[in-house]
Scaffold this motif. Structure first.
Motif, short mmCIF file in Angstrom:
data_model
loop_
_atom_site.label_atom_id
_atom_site.label_comp_id
_atom_site.label_asym_id
_atom_site.label_seq_id
_atom_site.Cartn_x
_atom_site.Cartn_y
_atom_site.Cartn_z
N TYR A 1 -11.84 29.10 12.21
CA TYR A 1 -10.65 28.83 11.17
C TYR A 1 -9.33 28.28 11.98
N HIS B 1 -8.83 24.23 9.65
CA HIS B 1 -9.01 24.56 8.24
C HIS B 1 -7.84 23.94 7.31
N VAL C 1 -12.88 31.12 3.01
CA VAL C 1 -12.94 29.88 3.69
C VAL C 1 -13.99 29.14 2.76
N GLU D 1 -8.40 27.27 2.32
CA GLU D 1 -8.68 28.32 3.03
C GLU D 1 -7.58 29.12 3.61
#
Length: 308
Positions: free
Chosen positions: A188, A192, A215, A197
């Motif tokens: 992440y 991302h 996510v 997300e």
């Protein structure tokens, strides 16, 4: 628990604190109460006598005598209150600030000496026990405000650390689980899409006590809820519900069709939470992970119909 239990703990703890003083009075030449008044004035510079009485639960006459002594010693001065002309604001002088700083430094040294005798592996357990005492006996627990916010610098690392520590303590999971969490968080952090997300930190009384992630899933139009966590001492404030609801609302607003998650059957509290929000169990598979034989579960929530 009995009255004797509480009194025994009080005697033990005050003995521990006193044992670190090594023959000198920690707050000399002031009493403990006087030192606490100086501390509050140093950390909240817009107090008056009524504020101090309410904050510390002191008798008005006793507090007045303390403030008179402080004023005679040049530690405080009293001026008109900005909000109420009938009140007098109490402010530390330069000498008062120096005195408060000296007492604060002594206290820090005392606590540092105490922690030097605690094994590193026991410090998180000690901190959790102290937080538990504060939460159970604290008068402001019902009014504590929970805030959901984005993570600050360093708090992605907090997510990894707390997941590893909490699941080890509550379920005996080994470092394999912490490694999994670290990979999820690292993925992440490195790449991302903020429109698709997001990570939430739940903050209670100024500190992080929970988290969750949304996510992208493997299938098109699918989001995944990951790493839901609420600290044990913060449970009972509805934080888990708010975190799950935040993910659902975000995923729906981002245009996802489905929201999925993977968990294990031993996490009964989390499973009940997912059910309350409409998730349905779609599959179960036994597996050997994190040092245990577990039953993994896939859950799904439909956010909008195929033609929507």
């Amino acid at each position: 628990m009995t009255v004797q239990d509480v009194r025994a703990f009080n005697r033990f703890y005050t003995g521990v604190i006193g044992a670190l003083d090594y023959g000198r009075h920690l707050y000399a030449p002031y009493t403990l109460t006087e030192a606490r008044v100086l501390y509050e004035l140093a950390h909240a510079p817009h107090l008056d006598a009524a504020d101090l009485r309410g904050l510390l639960g002191l008798d008005a006459g006793y507090l007045s005598r303390i403030l008179n002594r402080f004023e005679d010693a040049g530690l405080v001065f009293r001026g008109p209150s900005d909000s109420d002309p009938r009140r007098r604001r109490i402010t530390l002088t330069a000498r008062g600030r120096e005195t408060a700083a000296l007492l604060d430094e002594r206290a820090r040294e005392t606590v540092a000496a105490l922690l030097d005798g605690v094994a590193p592996a026991d410090r998180s357990r000690l901190a959790e026990a102290m937080r538990t005492v504060q939460d159970v006996l604290g008068a402001d627990k019902p009014s504590a405000q929970v805030v959901l916010r984005e993570p600050r610098a360093g708090e992605l690392g907090w997510i990894v650390q707390r997941n590893g520590a909490l699941y080890a303590a509550e379920y005996g999971w080994n470092a394999e689980y912490e490694a999994l969490v670290a990979r999820i968080v690292a993925d992440y952090a490195e790449d991302h899409d903020p429109h698709l997300e997001r990570v939430w930190i739940a903050e209670l009384a100024g500190r992080p006590v929970g988290c969750v992630m949304c996510v992208r899933g493997d299938a098109p139009g699918t989001a995944r809820l990951r790493l839901l966590l609420v600290e044990p001492e913060a449970r009972g404030h509805g934080i888990g519900d708010r975190l799950v609801r935040a993910v659902i609302d975000f995923a729906r607003g981002a245009g996802y069709r489905d929201l999925v998650l993977w968990t294990n059957d031993v996490l009964t509290g989390a499973r009940r939470l997912y059910q309350r929000h409409g998730f349905l169990l779609t599959a179960e598979r036994p597996h050997r992970s994190f040092g245990h034989d577990l039953l993994g579960q896939d859950w799904r929530l439909t956010l909008r119909g195929p033609g929507a």
